[in-house]
Design a protein around this motif. Structure first.
Motif, PDB file in Angstrom:
ATOM      1  N   LEU A 147     -26.344 -57.455  60.622  1.00  0.00           N
ATOM      2  CA  LEU A 147     -26.650 -58.855  60.306  1.00  0.00           C
ATOM      3  C   LEU A 147     -25.586 -59.462  59.396  1.00  0.00           C
ATOM      4  N   ARG A 148     -25.119 -58.699  58.401  1.00  0.00           N
ATOM      5  CA  ARG A 148     -24.074 -59.228  57.537  1.00  0.00           C
ATOM      6  C   ARG A 148     -22.815 -59.515  58.339  1.00  0.00           C
ATOM      7  N   GLY A 149     -22.486 -58.629  59.258  1.00  0.00           N
ATOM      8  CA  GLY A 149     -21.317 -58.862  60.103  1.00  0.00           C
ATOM      9  C   GLY A 149     -21.468 -60.109  60.953  1.00  0.00           C
ATOM     10  N   PHE A 150     -22.650 -60.316  61.491  1.00  0.00           N
ATOM     11  CA  PHE A 150     -22.912 -61.496  62.316  1.00  0.00           C
ATOM     12  C   PHE A 150     -22.781 -62.774  61.488  1.00  0.00           C
ATOM     13  N   PHE A 151     -23.370 -62.789  60.283  1.00  0.00           N
ATOM     14  CA  PHE A 151     -23.299 -63.983  59.446  1.00  0.00           C
ATOM     15  C   PHE A 151     -21.888 -64.207  58.904  1.00  0.00           C
ATOM     16  N   ARG A 152     -21.139 -63.131  58.657  1.00  0.00           N
ATOM     17  CA  ARG A 152     -19.741 -63.312  58.255  1.00  0.00           C
ATOM     18  C   ARG A 152     -18.938 -63.954  59.382  1.00  0.00           C
ATOM     19  N   TYR A 153     -19.211 -63.548  60.594  1.00  0.00           N
ATOM     20  CA  TYR A 153     -18.537 -64.122  61.761  1.00  0.00           C
ATOM     21  C   TYR A 153     -18.858 -65.615  61.866  1.00  0.00           C
ATOM     22  N   LEU A 154     -20.138 -65.963  61.727  1.00  0.00           N
ATOM     23  CA  LEU A 154     -20.528 -67.377  61.790  1.00  0.00           C
ATOM     24  C   LEU A 154     -19.877 -68.176  60.662  1.00  0.00           C
ATOM     25  N   ASP A 155     -19.773 -67.567  59.489  1.00  0.00           N
ATOM     26  CA  ASP A 155     -19.179 -68.238  58.340  1.00  0.00           C
ATOM     27  C   ASP A 155     -17.694 -68.506  58.572  1.00  0.00           C
ATOM     28  N   ARG A 156     -16.971 -67.511  59.099  1.00  0.00           N
ATOM     29  CA  ARG A 156     -15.542 -67.693  59.373  1.00  0.00           C
ATOM     30  C   ARG A 156     -15.306 -68.763  60.436  1.00  0.00           C
ATOM     31  N   LYS A 157     -16.222 -68.865  61.371  1.00  0.00           N
ATOM     32  CA  LYS A 157     -16.103 -69.866  62.426  1.00  0.00           C
ATOM     33  C   LYS A 157     -16.535 -71.261  61.960  1.00  0.00           C
ATOM     34  N   GLY A 158     -17.042 -71.345  60.729  1.00  0.00           N
ATOM     35  CA  GLY A 158     -17.492 -72.634  60.221  1.00  0.00           C
ATOM     36  C   GLY A 158     -18.790 -73.107  60.836  1.00  0.00           C
ATOM     37  N   LEU A 159     -19.571 -72.177  61.373  1.00  0.00           N
ATOM     38  CA  LEU A 159     -20.816 -72.554  62.055  1.00  0.00           C
ATOM     39  C   LEU A 159     -22.031 -72.463  61.135  1.00  0.00           C
ATOM     40  N   VAL A 160     -22.079 -71.422  60.328  1.00  0.00           N
ATOM     41  CA  VAL A 160     -23.228 -71.196  59.441  1.00  0.00           C
ATOM     42  C   VAL A 160     -22.725 -70.572  58.150  1.00  0.00           C
ATOM     43  N   HIS A 161     -23.203 -71.097  57.023  1.00  0.00           N
ATOM     44  CA  HIS A 161     -22.952 -70.436  55.739  1.00  0.00           C
ATOM     45  C   HIS A 161     -24.297 -70.108  55.124  1.00  0.00           C
ATOM     46  N   ASN A 162     -24.540 -68.830  54.911  1.00  0.00           N
ATOM     47  CA  ASN A 162     -25.793 -68.393  54.302  1.00  0.00           C
ATOM     48  C   ASN A 162     -25.459 -67.315  53.286  1.00  0.00           C
ATOM     49  N   ALA A 163     -25.434 -67.700  52.010  1.00  0.00           N
ATOM     50  CA  ALA A 163     -25.040 -66.774  50.945  1.00  0.00           C
ATOM     51  C   ALA A 163     -26.015 -65.608  50.831  1.00  0.00           C
ATOM     52  N   THR A 164     -27.285 -65.865  51.110  1.00  0.00           N
ATOM     53  CA  THR A 164     -28.280 -64.796  51.022  1.00  0.00           C
ATOM     54  C   THR A 164     -27.990 -63.699  52.033  1.00  0.00           C
ATOM     55  N   ALA A 165     -27.687 -64.099  53.264  1.00  0.00           N
ATOM     56  CA  ALA A 165     -27.402 -63.110  54.316  1.00  0.00           C
ATOM     57  C   ALA A 165     -26.182 -62.281  53.961  1.00  0.00           C
ATOM     58  N   LEU A 166     -25.163 -62.927  53.406  1.00  0.00           N
ATOM     59  CA  LEU A 166     -23.939 -62.213  53.077  1.00  0.00           C
ATOM     60  C   LEU A 166     -24.131 -61.244  51.921  1.00  0.00           C
ATOM     61  N   ALA A 167     -25.113 -61.532  51.061  1.00  0.00           N
ATOM     62  CA  ALA A 167     -25.334 -60.696  49.879  1.00  0.00           C
ATOM     63  C   ALA A 167     -26.427 -59.651  50.078  1.00  0.00           C
ATOM     64  N   THR A 168     -27.164 -59.723  51.176  1.00  0.00           N
ATOM     65  CA  THR A 168     -28.277 -58.800  51.409  1.00  0.00           C
ATOM     66  C   THR A 168     -27.769 -57.375  51.525  1.00  0.00           C
ATOM     67  N   ARG A 169     -28.408 -56.476  50.822  1.00  0.00           N
ATOM     68  CA  ARG A 169     -28.026 -55.071  50.855  1.00  0.00           C
ATOM     69  C   ARG A 169     -29.196 -54.235  51.342  1.00  0.00           C
ATOM     70  N   ALA A 170     -28.867 -53.156  52.013  1.00  0.00           N
ATOM     71  CA  ALA A 170     -29.888 -52.252  52.529  1.00  0.00           C
ATOM     72  C   ALA A 170     -30.444 -51.392  51.401  1.00  0.00           C
ATOM     73  N   PRO A 171     -31.687 -50.909  51.557  1.00  0.00           N
ATOM     74  CA  PRO A 171     -32.203 -49.957  50.570  1.00  0.00           C
ATOM     75  C   PRO A 171     -31.347 -48.706  50.548  1.00  0.00           C
ATOM     76  N   LYS A 172     -31.280 -48.088  49.393  1.00  0.00           N
ATOM     77  CA  LYS A 172     -30.444 -46.902  49.248  1.00  0.00           C
ATOM     78  C   LYS A 172     -30.923 -45.795  50.177  1.00  0.00           C
ATOM     79  N   ARG A 173     -29.979 -45.197  50.881  1.00  0.00           N
ATOM     80  CA  ARG A 173     -30.335 -44.125  51.800  1.00  0.00           C
ATOM     81  C   ARG A 173     -30.683 -42.857  51.024  1.00  0.00           C
ATOM     82  N   PRO A 174     -31.651 -42.104  51.517  1.00  0.00           N
ATOM     83  CA  PRO A 174     -31.934 -40.820  50.861  1.00  0.00           C
ATOM     84  C   PRO A 174     -30.738 -39.892  50.980  1.00  0.00           C
TER      85      PRO A 174
END
Length: 299
Positions: A78-105
């Motif tokens: 999802l972060r990759g998808f939103f970064r792509y949209l951001d670079r294309k000037g289509l969508v900017h969503n700071a929350t999506a770019l900052a979202t992190r996954a829970p720590k893996r065991p």
């Protein structure tokens, strides 16, 4: 979505497996949003998604039984998808770019013992009805254990790679290349398979093929290991990848240094390779408890 997947394929040179997984992650996210928002989201709706929306998605995935590793990869998609949209000037969503996954065991690799690894290779051919298939199965497992390859790396080799020389060039994850040494036993097993193989193998075709002549499926190798587990009394985690773990652990136990093992495995980070020190420490403690007189007496 199609433009993003084409970008990953052509410009980022993602593997077919990676592209498929990222596409699946995004479709699942969009399906969730269609239910969550009441309609399939457009670009404006994607731009307005907030922390609560992403937390709701993560909660839905957890209740669906998704593991930590899958959750981490899904959010990376999802972060990759939103970064792509951001670079294309289509969508900017700071929350999506900052979202992190829970720590893996923290997981520790589970290798086979040297005896079990060698016995697995020797017995692999016993499951096959034809001599050339028996030789193929033995060659594949010898390659995994002898060179520390991932199953996808082994099955991606071209016929032109054989006969194997002292060094073998491997294209691993992220199309990163590395060179691994080839033991004489590995080269000999592959030569034995090629001598018996009844199919013509073009130089630019796959080195390992299935019964009908097409590329050998990873599932065939995995299924063979499942059958061997029952026949040899091996644990459930005795998989093709366990042979790669065994390669690294046995090298470390024989005095190999972490940096060299990192290069041989193609790990981007030394931290990943350091997990094998925990395996070796556990082995030493087990040996201590079995052999030390005070440990046996519980003193």
């Amino acid at each position: 979505m199609g433009d993003w997947l084409r970008y990953l394929t052509t410009e980022r040179r993602g593997s077919a497996h990676t592209i498929e997984a990222y596409g699946r992650d995004l479709r699942q996210f969009l399906a969730f949003l269609a239910e969550h928002l009441g309609a399939l989201p457009d670009l404006a709706a994607l731009a307005q998604l907030g922390p609560r929306d992403f937390r709701a998605y993560q909660a839905r995935r957890r209740t669906g039984g998704q593991g930590a590793s899958s959750a981490a990869r899904g959010l990376s998609s999802l972060r990759g998808f939103f970064r792509y949209l951001d670079r294309k000037g289509l969508v900017h969503n700071a929350t999506a770019l900052a979202t992190r996954a829970p720590k893996r065991p923290h997981g520790v690799p589970r290798p086979l013992t040297q005896a079990a690894a060698l016995n697995t290779i020797e017995e692999a051919g016993a499951l096959a009805d034809e001599a050339w298939i028996a030789a193929r199965d033995e060659a594949v497992l010898t390659l995994l254990y002898g060179c520390g390859l991932r199953i996808a790396e082994a099955l991606s080799l071209r016929r032109a790679a054989a006969p194997l020389r002292d060094m073998l060039r491997i294209v691993g994850k992220g199309n990163k290349e590395r060179v691994v040494p080839v033991l004489p036993q590995v080269a000999a097993r592959i030569e034995a398979y090629l001598r018996l193989c009844p199919h013509a193998l073009p130089k630019d075709g796959p080195l390992f093929i299935g019964e009908k002549g097409g590329p050998l499926s990873p599932r065939v190798v995995q299924r063979n290991l499942e059958r061997l587990r029952g026949a040899l009394g091996l644990p459930d985690d005795a998989t093709p990848h366990a042979l790669r773990h065994s390669f690294a652990t046995h090298l470390l136990g024989a005095g190999g240094d972490l940096r060299t093992i990192q290069e041989l495995l193609g790990h981007a980070s030394l931290t990943t390779t350091q997990r094998y020190t925990e395996v070796d420490t556990a082995r030493l403690l087990a040996a201590y408890e079995d052999a030390h007189p005070r440990a046996r007496r519980g003193e």
